[in-house]
Design a protein around this motif. Structure first.
Motif, PDB file in Angstrom:
ATOM      1  N   ILE A   1       0.947  -0.972   0.205  1.00 58.51           N
ATOM      2  CA  ILE A   1       0.092  -0.066   0.090  1.00 58.51           C
ATOM      3  C   ILE A   1       0.831   1.335  -0.011  1.00 58.51           C
ATOM      4  O   ILE A   1       0.694   2.036  -0.645  1.00 58.51           O
ATOM      5  CB  ILE A   1      -0.856   0.168   1.387  1.00 58.51           C
ATOM      6  N   ILE A   2       1.932   1.305   0.779  1.00 57.42           N
ATOM      7  CA  ILE A   2       2.723   2.403   0.940  1.00 57.42           C
ATOM      8  C   ILE A   2       3.474   2.583  -0.392  1.00 57.42           C
ATOM      9  O   ILE A   2       3.888   3.720  -0.875  1.00 57.42           O
ATOM     10  CB  ILE A   2       3.811   2.326   2.142  1.00 57.42           C
ATOM     11  N   GLY A   3       3.932   1.484  -1.196  1.00 53.79           N
ATOM     12  CA  GLY A   3       4.407   1.687  -2.276  1.00 53.79           C
ATOM     13  C   GLY A   3       3.725   2.502  -3.613  1.00 53.79           C
ATOM     14  O   GLY A   3       4.285   2.935  -4.438  1.00 53.79           O
ATOM     15  N   THR A   4       2.378   1.970  -3.316  1.00 56.56           N
ATOM     16  CA  THR A   4       1.502   2.431  -4.440  1.00 56.56           C
ATOM     17  C   THR A   4       1.274   4.028  -4.279  1.00 56.56           C
ATOM     18  O   THR A   4       1.353   4.771  -5.085  1.00 56.56           O
ATOM     19  CB  THR A   4       0.105   1.735  -4.269  1.00 56.56           C
ATOM     20  N   HIS A   5       1.149   4.326  -2.967  1.00 59.66           N
ATOM     21  CA  HIS A   5       0.993   5.824  -2.669  1.00 59.66           C
ATOM     22  C   HIS A   5       2.308   6.712  -2.982  1.00 59.66           C
ATOM     23  O   HIS A   5       2.227   7.830  -3.457  1.00 59.66           O
ATOM     24  CB  HIS A   5       0.345   6.082  -1.187  1.00 59.66           C
ATOM     25  N   ASN A   6       3.409   6.127  -2.457  1.00 60.56           N
ATOM     26  CA  ASN A   6       4.524   7.176  -2.286  1.00 60.56           C
ATOM     27  C   ASN A   6       5.907   5.842  -2.753  1.00 60.56           C
ATOM     28  O   ASN A   6       6.536   5.262  -1.827  1.00 60.56           O
ATOM     29  CB  ASN A   6       4.977   7.595  -0.882  1.00 60.56           C
ATOM     30  N   SER A   7       5.934   5.967  -4.072  1.00 61.65           N
ATOM     31  CA  SER A   7       7.059   4.863  -4.362  1.00 61.65           C
ATOM     32  C   SER A   7       8.413   5.497  -4.053  1.00 61.65           C
ATOM     33  O   SER A   7       9.314   4.435  -3.931  1.00 61.65           O
ATOM     34  CB  SER A   7       7.030   4.824  -6.041  1.00 61.65           C
ATOM     35  N   VAL A   8       8.876   6.680  -3.577  1.00 62.68           N
ATOM     36  CA  VAL A   8      10.048   7.052  -3.350  1.00 62.68           C
ATOM     37  C   VAL A   8      10.347   6.606  -1.709  1.00 62.68           C
ATOM     38  O   VAL A   8      11.351   6.123  -1.636  1.00 62.68           O
ATOM     39  CB  VAL A   8      10.106   8.644  -3.262  1.00 62.68           C
ATOM     40  N   VAL A   9       9.554   6.876  -1.153  1.00 57.64           N
ATOM     41  CA  VAL A   9       9.792   6.124   0.395  1.00 57.64           C
ATOM     42  C   VAL A   9       9.705   4.885   0.520  1.00 57.64           C
ATOM     43  O   VAL A   9      10.414   4.302   1.009  1.00 57.64           O
ATOM     44  CB  VAL A   9       8.210   6.857   1.260  1.00 57.64           C
ATOM     45  N   TYR A  10       8.928   3.995  -0.444  1.00 57.91           N
ATOM     46  CA  TYR A  10       8.999   2.669  -0.445  1.00 57.91           C
ATOM     47  C   TYR A  10      10.427   2.137  -1.016  1.00 57.91           C
ATOM     48  O   TYR A  10      11.062   1.253  -0.450  1.00 57.91           O
ATOM     49  CB  TYR A  10       7.978   2.195  -1.351  1.00 57.91           C
ATOM     50  N   ALA A  11      10.875   3.011  -2.113  1.00 59.62           N
ATOM     51  CA  ALA A  11      12.373   2.730  -2.394  1.00 59.62           C
ATOM     52  C   ALA A  11      13.568   2.632  -1.551  1.00 59.62           C
ATOM     53  O   ALA A  11      14.281   1.915  -1.278  1.00 59.62           O
ATOM     54  CB  ALA A  11      12.636   3.355  -3.685  1.00 59.62           C
ATOM     55  N   ILE A  12      13.263   3.919  -0.630  1.00 54.38           N
ATOM     56  CA  ILE A  12      14.268   4.105   0.271  1.00 54.38           C
ATOM     57  C   ILE A  12      14.375   2.988   1.561  1.00 54.38           C
ATOM     58  O   ILE A  12      15.166   2.297   1.884  1.00 54.38           O
ATOM     59  CB  ILE A  12      13.990   5.574   0.906  1.00 54.38           C
ATOM     60  N   LEU A  13      12.884   2.769   1.862  1.00 54.91           N
ATOM     61  CA  LEU A  13      12.578   1.784   2.711  1.00 54.91           C
ATOM     62  C   LEU A  13      13.029   0.408   2.523  1.00 54.91           C
ATOM     63  O   LEU A  13      14.002  -0.299   3.175  1.00 54.91           O
ATOM     64  CB  LEU A  13      11.193   1.516   3.078  1.00 54.91           C
ATOM     65  N   ILE A  14      12.794  -0.067   1.267  1.00 57.69           N
ATOM     66  CA  ILE A  14      13.265  -1.314   0.970  1.00 57.69           C
ATOM     67  C   ILE A  14      14.710  -1.471   0.427  1.00 57.69           C
ATOM     68  O   ILE A  14      15.487  -2.312   0.765  1.00 57.69           O
ATOM     69  CB  ILE A  14      12.422  -1.743  -0.398  1.00 57.69           C
ATOM     70  N   SER A  15      15.261  -0.344   0.187  1.00 61.44           N
ATOM     71  CA  SER A  15      17.042  -0.438   0.243  1.00 61.44           C
ATOM     72  C   SER A  15      17.578  -0.558   1.563  1.00 61.44           C
ATOM     73  O   SER A  15      18.503  -1.542   1.679  1.00 61.44           O
ATOM     74  CB  SER A  15      17.362   1.008  -0.544  1.00 61.44           C
ATOM     75  N   PHE A  16      17.294   0.326   2.454  1.00 62.20           N
ATOM     76  CA  PHE A  16      18.115   0.111   3.754  1.00 62.20           C
ATOM     77  C   PHE A  16      17.659  -1.323   4.305  1.00 62.20           C
ATOM     78  O   PHE A  16      18.403  -1.963   5.071  1.00 62.20           O
ATOM     79  CB  PHE A  16      17.574   1.172   4.651  1.00 62.20           C
ATOM     80  N   ASN A  17      16.274  -1.734   4.208  1.00 64.53           N
ATOM     81  CA  ASN A  17      15.830  -2.816   4.766  1.00 64.53           C
ATOM     82  C   ASN A  17      16.585  -4.126   3.853  1.00 64.53           C
ATOM     83  O   ASN A  17      17.354  -5.174   4.606  1.00 64.53           O
ATOM     84  CB  ASN A  17      14.303  -3.175   4.505  1.00 64.53           C
ATOM     85  N   SER A  18      16.845  -4.095   2.925  1.00 65.23           N
ATOM     86  CA  SER A  18      17.666  -5.147   2.141  1.00 65.23           C
ATOM     87  C   SER A  18      18.989  -5.146   2.491  1.00 65.23           C
ATOM     88  O   SER A  18      19.561  -6.106   2.552  1.00 65.23           O
ATOM     89  CB  SER A  18      17.525  -4.993   0.613  1.00 65.23           C
ATOM     90  N   ILE A  19      19.649  -3.822   2.453  1.00 61.79           N
ATOM     91  CA  ILE A  19      21.098  -3.943   3.009  1.00 61.79           C
ATOM     92  C   ILE A  19      21.292  -4.608   4.512  1.00 61.79           C
ATOM     93  O   ILE A  19      22.044  -5.454   4.646  1.00 61.79           O
ATOM     94  CB  ILE A  19      21.442  -2.372   3.395  1.00 61.79           C
ATOM     95  N   GLY A  20      20.386  -4.358   5.513  1.00 61.69           N
ATOM     96  CA  GLY A  20      20.438  -4.945   6.748  1.00 61.69           C
ATOM     97  C   GLY A  20      20.207  -6.540   6.595  1.00 61.69           C
ATOM     98  O   GLY A  20      21.032  -7.219   7.413  1.00 61.69           O
TER      99      GLY A  20
END
Length: 434
Positions: A326-345
């Motif tokens: 849902i968050i990715g549909t509404h705000n792709s930039v926030v979702y991209a940042i979120l998934i980037s840092f989460n994937s790094i961890g």
């Protein structure tokens, strides 16, 4: 030559004499071996053979074997008192030869609880109790560390009789005196002797490198039994907390005089320093276990975020795709940042787990599990991400696993290079170097 070592190991004095008759110079042509014949006969306790070797080749007594120990180290560890006496007659200073890690024969005897050896060594070799290892540990530190009470009593009685109380206050590389270690190990018998027999000369408020007194150690590491009695003993001898020691010193000092140590004014910083990792004190196995626990916790937390993104997923196909974020549909930039840092961890934690378990049993099976977890995460993240972010997510989850070890190695090399530069600069700036 093998016959020489066989006779030494068996203590066959008759065979040795026959061998000397056949080869008079055999002791002068010892080949390169892990030890000399004296190491073997001293370890086994063959007194007559030891006498014969010492008479013909006394220089053997001071030689180190491949493990870094003299024949006297081996004799002391095994409690061979008569051999000790023979070797001391050859050279009394032999007791103070430092072996591997700076340990002397007295350290070995204290570690193994060989009280007769300790008594003889203290009586024959003046100053040996002051010798320290590379960790600056005296034989007293070693005895407390290995819970050798009989060794401690012998050495403490000798200290009392010779008025060498300053040895009690000697500190190891972490600034711990024998009192610190005795309190940490909860050795009540040792504490009773220390407090009862050296009330005036024992530094009960000595502060270690972490800014802690013996009383601080007792309060920080409580146990279920005996703490109250130990605390009463310390209080009766005038023991204080480090912060109270600092207050007293500051109150008695003149206004222009600085306090004892700036770190003592902040008890919280002392605790941080105490619990911080110290190379040489903390064992590699303990550190590896802690790192594994941390890596597993990070992997668990980041995996949950990957399969269950914040805000949840769409449950229907009305104007969006069911199962996407849902968050990715509404705000792709926030979702991209979120998934980037989460994937790094997530990927770093998997890399750490794989590295720390690289030589564990069932390694192939463990790697299959890690690979399956990695693929599951990738599929879950790719499935839940919106269509407009899918390409970015696929690239991210494909590149990061390869980049993690490369980045880690680069950071380590940079750190090593920086430390080298600092050491070189410090050396060059030392007065008298240039």
């Amino acid at each position: 030559m093998d016959r020489l070592y066989q006779t030494a190991e068996l203590g066959d004095i008759d065979g040795f004499r026959q061998l000397l008759a056949d080869h008079p110079l055999i002791l002068h042509h010892i080949p390169t071996r892990p030890e000399n014949p004296l190491h073997l006969c001293c370890a086994a306790g063959h007194l007559d053979f030891t006498k014969a070797i010492l008479e013909l080749k006394p220089v053997f007594a001071g030689e180190l074997n491949s493990d870094g120990y003299t024949p006297l180290h081996l004799a002391s560890a095994n409690g061979h008192v008569q051999i000790l006496k023979e070797m001391i007659q050859v050279d009394s200073k032999i007791c103070r030869i430092r072996g591997r890690d700076g340990k002397t024969a007295l350290h070995f005897a204290a570690m193994r609880g060989k009280t007769e050896v300790i008594s003889e060594m203290l009586a024959s070799c003046e100053g040996c109790l002051e010798d320290v290892t590379v960790q600056k540990e005296t034989a007293l530190h070693i005895a407390v560390k290995y819970c050798q009470f009989a060794s401690l009593i012998v050495m403490l009685d000798w200290i009392r009789k010779t008025n060498k109380d300053e040895i009690l206050n000697m500190k190891d590389e972490h600034g711990n005196s024998v009192l610190h270690l005795a309190v940490w190990k909860k050795h009540r018998q040792v504490l009773e002797w220390l407090v009862g027999n050296s009330p005036g000369n024992l530094e009960v408020n000595a502060i270690n490198n972490s800014g802690l007194t013996a009383l601080d150690l007792l309060l920080i590491f409580p146990s279920e039994a005996g703490d109250r009695e130990i605390q009463d003993m310390l209080h009766s001898s005038g023991a204080l907390k480090a912060r109270d020691v600092t207050v007293h010193v500051t109150a008695d000092a003149s206004p222009s005089r600085p306090s004892l140590h700036p770190s003592y004014n902040n008890q919280s910083s002392n605790l941080i320093e105490f619990f911080r990792y110290h190379k040489g004190r903390d064992s590699p196995s303990d550190v590896r276990g802690i790192l594994l626990v941390i890596a597993i916790l990070v992997a668990t937390a980041t995996y949950q975020v990957g399969i269950n993104p914040p805000g949840g997923t769409w449950q229907d196909d009305r104007g969006h795709v069911a199962g996407t974020s849902i968050i990715g549909t509404h705000n792709s930039v926030v979702y991209a940042i979120l998934i980037s840092f989460n994937s790094i961890g997530f990927f770093v934690s998997l890399y750490v787990i794989g590295t720390l378990t690289s030589k564990f049993p069932l390694q192939p099976e463990l790697m299959i599990c890690i690979t399956a977890l990695y693929l599951t995460y990738n599929m879950a993240v790719t499935t839940t991400c919106p269509k407009n972010s899918r390409v970015f997510t696929i690239i991210l989850t494909s590149v990061l696993p390869t980049a993690v070890p490369v980045i880690g190695n680069l950071l380590r090399k940079h750190k090593v290079g920086t430390e080298r530069c600092v050491r070189v600069c410090t050396f060059l700036n030392t007065p008298g170097v240039l």
